[in-house]
Design a protein around this motif. Structure first.
Motif, PDB file in Angstrom:
ATOM      1  N   GLU A  53      20.507 -11.223  35.982  1.00 46.47           N
ATOM      2  CA  GLU A  53      21.071 -11.029  34.812  1.00 46.47           C
ATOM      3  C   GLU A  53      19.400 -11.061  34.049  1.00 46.47           C
ATOM      4  O   GLU A  53      19.938 -10.387  32.604  1.00 46.47           O
ATOM      5  CB  GLU A  53      21.899 -11.266  34.528  1.00 46.47           C
ATOM      6  N   GLN A  54      19.030 -12.454  34.138  1.00 41.99           N
ATOM      7  CA  GLN A  54      18.582 -13.276  32.940  1.00 41.99           C
ATOM      8  C   GLN A  54      16.814 -13.075  33.262  1.00 41.99           C
ATOM      9  O   GLN A  54      15.548 -13.140  32.654  1.00 41.99           O
ATOM     10  CB  GLN A  54      18.481 -14.656  33.181  1.00 41.99           C
ATOM     11  N   ALA A  55      16.923 -12.306  34.921  1.00 42.54           N
ATOM     12  CA  ALA A  55      15.004 -13.122  34.979  1.00 42.54           C
ATOM     13  C   ALA A  55      14.810 -11.577  36.021  1.00 42.54           C
ATOM     14  O   ALA A  55      15.784 -11.246  36.996  1.00 42.54           O
ATOM     15  CB  ALA A  55      14.503 -14.382  35.443  1.00 42.54           C
ATOM     16  N   THR A  56      13.618 -11.655  36.525  1.00 41.61           N
ATOM     17  CA  THR A  56      13.076  -9.892  37.219  1.00 41.61           C
ATOM     18  C   THR A  56      12.181 -10.977  38.228  1.00 41.61           C
ATOM     19  O   THR A  56      11.113 -11.312  37.869  1.00 41.61           O
ATOM     20  CB  THR A  56      12.451  -9.170  36.164  1.00 41.61           C
ATOM     21  N   VAL A  57      12.409 -11.249  39.857  1.00 43.34           N
ATOM     22  CA  VAL A  57      11.829 -11.305  40.400  1.00 43.34           C
ATOM     23  C   VAL A  57      11.425  -9.618  41.119  1.00 43.34           C
ATOM     24  O   VAL A  57      11.601  -8.488  41.145  1.00 43.34           O
ATOM     25  CB  VAL A  57      12.056 -11.520  42.085  1.00 43.34           C
ATOM     26  N   VAL A  58       9.576 -10.018  40.864  1.00 40.93           N
ATOM     27  CA  VAL A  58       8.637  -8.545  41.736  1.00 40.93           C
ATOM     28  C   VAL A  58       8.128  -9.741  42.398  1.00 40.93           C
ATOM     29  O   VAL A  58       7.439 -10.226  42.372  1.00 40.93           O
ATOM     30  CB  VAL A  58       7.958  -8.332  40.345  1.00 40.93           C
TER      31      VAL A  58
END
Length: 138
Positions: A53-58
């Motif tokens: 919900e707070q950050a995106t892993v790529v």
């Protein structure tokens, strides 16, 4: 600023780093043959789930120096549920001057590289760095 790029993902869609601006991004460079990448994979998956919900892993697979079928298999076996991008020509790895892998960049919501980690991280190390990105600037 983190240089923008566009790559095809395992899902067949084209993804750009700028698509994720607005919340922090954990940008992880890896290869399927890399032992430390294998050691780190479970922590990366747990981190992505914990902070979805707070950050995106790529995850960027350095496909130019890897086998695409092996990369696909690795991502499936490790249950990567986040975007996995294929750097087939090595251009993004070069753009970011990636040498040791895994390398993980921690990019703030405005697109600025705030931290970099060379080598494998555990869940605690991922959490510490993401929490720093989530704290409001004083």
């Amino acid at each position: 600023m983190a240089p923008d790029f566009s790559l095809e993902g395992l899902d067949g869609a084209t993804h750009s780093l700028s698509d994720y601006r607005g919340k922090p991004v954990v940008l992880n460079f890896w290869a399927s043959w890399c032992g430390p990448c294998r050691e780190e994979a479970a922590a990366l998956v747990k981190t992505a789930a914990r902070y979805k919900e707070q950050a995106t892993v790529v995850a960027v697979n350095l496909t130019a120096s890897d086998d695409e079928a092996a990369a696909r298999s690795f991502a499936t076996d490790q249950r990567f549920s986040f975007p996995v991008l294929l750097d087939r020509l090595g251009t993004v790895g070069e753009l970011y001057r990636i040498r040791p892998i895994p390398t993980t960049l921690f990019i703030d919501a405005q697109g600025v590289v705030a931290d970099e980690a060379l080598g494998a991280l555990d869940e605690e190390a991922f959490a510490r760095r993401i929490e720093a990105l989530l704290k409001p600037a004083d």
